[in-house]
Scaffold this active site. Structure first.
Site, PDB file in Angstrom:
ATOM      1  CB  CYS A  43      22.814  43.693  29.153  1.00  0.00           C
ATOM      2  SG  CYS A  43      23.731  45.019  28.384  1.00  0.00           S
ATOM      3  NE  ARG A 101      22.881  40.189  34.405  1.00  0.00           N
ATOM      4  CZ  ARG A 101      23.217  38.999  33.942  1.00  0.00           C
ATOM      5  NH1 ARG A 101      22.961  37.932  34.657  1.00  0.00           N
ATOM      6  NH2 ARG A 101      23.798  38.866  32.781  1.00  0.00           N
ATOM      7  CD1 TRP A 139      27.805  47.902  33.254  1.00  0.00           C
ATOM      8  CD2 TRP A 139      28.840  47.082  31.462  1.00  0.00           C
ATOM      9  NE1 TRP A 139      29.159  48.028  33.452  1.00  0.00           N
ATOM     10  CE2 TRP A 139      29.815  47.534  32.363  1.00  0.00           C
ATOM     11  CE3 TRP A 139      29.256  46.524  30.251  1.00  0.00           C
ATOM     12  CZ2 TRP A 139      31.179  47.460  32.103  1.00  0.00           C
ATOM     13  CZ3 TRP A 139      30.608  46.444  29.988  1.00  0.00           C
ATOM     14  CH2 TRP A 139      31.561  46.911  30.919  1.00  0.00           C
ATOM     15  CG  ASN A 172      21.369  40.523  28.088  1.00  0.00           C
ATOM     16  OD1 ASN A 172      20.899  41.648  28.013  1.00  0.00           O
ATOM     17  ND2 ASN A 172      21.269  39.762  29.153  1.00  0.00           N
ATOM     18  N   GLY A 173      24.589  40.789  25.053  1.00  0.00           N
ATOM     19  CA  GLY A 173      25.684  40.254  24.245  1.00  0.00           C
ATOM     20  C   GLY A 173      26.222  41.330  23.312  1.00  0.00           C
ATOM     21  CD  GLU A 213      40.558  39.918  45.336  1.00  0.00           C
ATOM     22  OE1 GLU A 213      40.870  39.922  44.137  1.00  0.00           O
ATOM     23  OE2 GLU A 213      39.401  40.175  45.710  1.00  0.00           O
ATOM     24  CE  LYS A 269      37.832  42.803  45.655  1.00  0.00           C
ATOM     25  NZ  LYS A 269      37.161  41.837  44.938  1.00  0.00           N
ATOM     26  CD  GLU A 283      36.208  45.332  42.455  1.00  0.00           C
ATOM     27  OE1 GLU A 283      36.541  44.356  43.118  1.00  0.00           O
ATOM     28  OE2 GLU A 283      35.536  45.235  41.419  1.00  0.00           O
ATOM     29  CG  HIS A 308      64.219  45.332  39.409  1.00  0.00           C
ATOM     30  ND1 HIS A 308      65.547  45.211  39.057  1.00  0.00           N
ATOM     31  CD2 HIS A 308      64.022  44.450  40.430  1.00  0.00           C
ATOM     32  CE1 HIS A 308      66.122  44.270  39.804  1.00  0.00           C
ATOM     33  NE2 HIS A 308      65.208  43.800  40.655  1.00  0.00           N
ATOM     34  CE  LYS A 345      28.837  39.611  42.355  1.00  0.00           C
ATOM     35  NZ  LYS A 345      30.059  39.841  43.133  1.00  0.00           N
TER      36      LYS A 345
HETATM   37  O1  M6R Z   1      31.878  35.963  38.066  1.00  0.00           O
HETATM   38  P1  M6R Z   1      33.369  35.857  37.892  1.00  0.00           P
HETATM   39  O2  M6R Z   1      34.049  35.312  39.087  1.00  0.00           O
HETATM   40  O3  M6R Z   1      33.748  35.077  36.653  1.00  0.00           O
HETATM   41  O4  M6R Z   1      33.857  37.321  37.683  1.00  0.00           O
HETATM   42  C1  M6R Z   1      35.198  37.601  37.406  1.00  0.00           C
HETATM   43  C2  M6R Z   1      35.492  39.065  37.590  1.00  0.00           C
HETATM   44  O5  M6R Z   1      34.724  39.825  36.721  1.00  0.00           O
HETATM   45  C3  M6R Z   1      35.233  39.520  39.028  1.00  0.00           C
HETATM   46  O6  M6R Z   1      35.967  38.779  39.946  1.00  0.00           O
HETATM   47  C4  M6R Z   1      35.595  40.996  39.176  1.00  0.00           C
HETATM   48  O7  M6R Z   1      36.968  41.165  39.075  1.00  0.00           O
HETATM   49  C5  M6R Z   1      35.047  41.535  40.495  1.00  0.00           C
HETATM   50  N1  M6R Z   1      34.488  42.841  40.295  1.00  0.00           N
HETATM   51  C6  M6R Z   1      36.086  41.663  41.533  1.00  0.00           C
HETATM   52  O8  M6R Z   1      35.584  42.193  42.702  1.00  0.00           O
END
Ligand code: M6R
Length: 615
Positions: free
Chosen positions: A2, A26, A92, A118-119, A490, A494, A497, A513, A610
């Site tokens: 948000c 965001r 969001w 927000n929150g 990682e 990627k 997502e 296993h 974001k």
């Molecule tokens: O802003 P931050 O680095 O604290 O965010 C952490 C995660 O939300 C962020 O890395 C998220 O996993 C990304 N979408 C990864 O691409």
């Protein structure tokens, strides 16, 4: 996640719309604006937008729309409402699906109070039960605030806001309009970021310090503060309604790197910016004099153990940090996911340095973990990409990656810079322990060389080919050992997502296993091998996969004789110590192209935000 933007002053609606557009990066699923205009009534133009618009007799109006802001903009452009007071919101969804009814702004029954939030209000169900006889039109936790303001109104706006806020548990940044005061935005904040500012003819509120327009007087609101924002003035109050003075914020910077330029997506642009981003990060800390200004030598000397905390990609960068700090300096390093750490029985060790990694500096779980570590008495350091983000105000020391604004939701260049920062930190610890300051400079030089190698390594075609091959997979696995396993975590995140393909990362030796039973003739498995001493073991694991029909794509810098693999990607010559920084760029590009081939928007993956400002 948000976002809030609000304006008191000329062209309030237009400027608020521009403001919430800056918050788009965001992540959001609906948007809305409220403004004051006595003349704006249901006219003949409006009926087709009936479901989007609420007009109250008192002059407050609300326009909301599900989906992209451009849809809200279309309505606003066709109606051209004029106003000198407006608040806007990008939502969001947390409580209730994305819909017009659940979008902000929310209003009281008679529309006297309008609120964007927000929150999360954690006790909203309990509070709802107190508001006997009132109907709720949304499933949100936020509507309760507008309803409570009206229900508890005692004739004094500030006192009512204070009383209502004192009942709210959880986190909030609230921007509030009260119909009888059409020249003011009231703001209250607790545990969700919020900044306010004014100059001669304008007052602004914004949830995001990097998105507010440049303004003469800017203030970062501390927790439990109420602000009364007008054009040309702001009054601040604590929760006892004592008037307080806040210091003007002076570290204002405008990030101009929001243009796509020649690129089709921000993600592609940001992957291409990795070499420059690493160089810019390194140059800020490339001597002992520079680094110790941000993190004094005495902190390093006192440290006996390290705890690294982050979420998502930042957590994965932390795992790389563990490898470096343990391998280079022999310091015991634990890594944890912020949302897990908060609910564990952590046994604090004296002289533990807690390092928090967060690109945005706004991640709610990470910030809560900082507070917890401070309560344990630990020294805290943040590695963040956003100057003056919330985390910077919480920690003892801050190290900034200089990746430039990351717009795409999937983090790429920020990850590489976080990892680069860990190389520098490991060198710093080593330099202090053996009293050789020049190690920092040497390390920085190496990192700049790695950045150059990444730049000259032309990998678009190979990544496109692999993306084409895997794009129709239902499921995919990624394996590696130790540092290659951290890398695979990682790489897998990627891919899933932005392509929405199920993917799992596994320690190569762990596959047999259980998970190996899922490998069949159609399953692609990425195997990562960058460390010589792991060659035989990882290759054995990859062969086990291939023997079960798995299509192994091996990424390696080692010479491999076995041709049983579906594909071998030979990595360029580079010291294996730095290989993860380079190898990750292949996986970022593969994820990007897979997403594009599948017709997704890699910059705005579904359901993701974001900065994750709720717990
Ligand atoms: O802003 P931050 O680095 O604290 O965010 C952490 C995660 O939300 C962020 O890395 C998220 O996993 C990304 N979408 C990864 O691409």
């Amino acid at each position: 996640m948000c976002g809030i933007y609000g304006i008191v002053g000329d062209k309030a609606v237009e400027k608020t719309l521009q403001g919430i557009k800056k918050l788009e990066y965001r992540g959001y699923d609906s948007a809305g604006i409220s403004f004051f205009n006595y003349e704006f009534k249901l006219s003949t133009d409006i009926p087709k937008y009936l479901k989007n618009i609420s007009c109250f007799k008192n002059g407050l109006n609300i326009i909301r729309e599900e989906g992209d802001i451009s849809k809200l903009e279309k309505i606003i452009n066709s109606l051209k409402p004029k106003s000198k007071l407006a608040i806007g919101h990008t939502r969001w969804a947390t409580h209730g699906k994305p819909s017009i009814a659940n979008s902000h702004p929310h209003h009281s029954e008679n529309g006297d109070w309008v609120v964007v939030h927000n929150g999360i209000i954690e006790n909203y169900i309990e509070l709802k039960q107190e508001l006997k006889g009132l109907k709720f039109y949304s499933e949100t936790d936020s509507e309760i605030v507008a309803k409570m303001l009206s229900y508890n109104f005692d004739g004094d706006v500030l006192n009512t806001i204070k009383n209502v806020c004192s009942r709210l548990n959880g986190s909030y940044a609230l921007a509030i309009l009260y119909a009888k005061n059409p020249n003011k935005i009231y703001v209250a904040k607790s545990n969700s970021p919020c900044v306010v500012g004014y100059s001669k003819d304008i007052g602004i509120v914004c949830s995001d310090i990097s998105s507010i327009e440049k303004i003469e007087n800017l203030y970062v609101l501390p927790n439990q503060t109420i602000a009364e924002v007008s054009a040309g003035n702001i009054n601040f109050f604590d929760y006892n309604l004592n008037k307080i003075e806040l210091s003007k914020f002076s570290g204002f910077t405008i990030d101009s790197s929001e243009e796509l330029g020649k690129y089709s997506h921000f993600m592609l642009k940001e992957i291409n910016e990795i070499p420059t981003a690493i160089e810019k990060t390194v140059v800020d800390y490339n001597t002992i004099e520079k680094i110790r200004k941000s993190l004094p030598k005495k902190v390093i000397k006192n440290t006996k153990e390290i705890l690294i905390i982050g979420c998502g990609t930042a957590y994965h960068a932390g795992l790389m940090g563990k490898r470096l700090l343990e391998e280079v300096c022999g310091i015991k390093t634990d890594v944890d996911i912020a949302s897990e750490f908060r609910y564990k029985n952590y046994v604090p060790h004296k002289n533990t340095l807690a390092i928090f990694v967060s690109q945005s500096g706004e991640t709610a779980d990470t910030i809560k973990a900082v507070k917890l570590c401070k309560a344990y008495g630990l020294t805290t350091v943040a590695i963040t990409n956003v100057k003056n983000s919330s985390i910077c105000f919480e920690v003892d020391y801050c190290l900034y990656t200089n990746a430039g604004k990351e717009v795409a939701v999937a983090s790429t260049k920020a990850y590489n810079c976080q990892v680069a920062m860990f190389y520098l930190m490991a060198a710093y610890f080593k330099a202090v322990s053996i009293d050789q300051d020049n190690l920092i400079f040497e390390e920085a030089k190496q990192l700049v060389d790695v950045a150059k190698q990444i730049k000259s390594n032309k990998i678009n075609n190979i990544c496109m080919d692999i993306a084409r091959e895997i794009k129709d997979s239902k499921s995919l696995y990624m394996i590696g050992r130790t540092v290659d396993y951290y890398l695979s975590l990682e790489a897998s995140l990627k891919l899933k997502e932005i392509s929405y393909i199920h993917s799992e990362a596994y320690p190569a030796g762990e596959l047999k296993h259980g998970t190996i039973s899922l490998i069949d003739n159609d399953t692609f498995v990425f195997a990562f091998l960058t460390q010589k001493h792991l060659k035989d073991k990882t290759i054995n694991n990859a062969v086990e996969v291939a023997s079960r029909g798995g299509k192994v794509i091996l990424f390696t810098n080692q010479k491999i004789e076995n041709t049983n693999f579906y594909k071998i990607v030979n990595l360029p010559k580079l010291s294996e110590f730095y290989m993860p920084l380079l190898l990750v760029t292949y996986t970022q590009l593969i994820a990007y192209y897979t997403s594009v081939y599948l017709g997704n928007n890699p910059d705005k993956p579904r359901s993701l935000a974001k900065s994750v400002t709720v717990e």
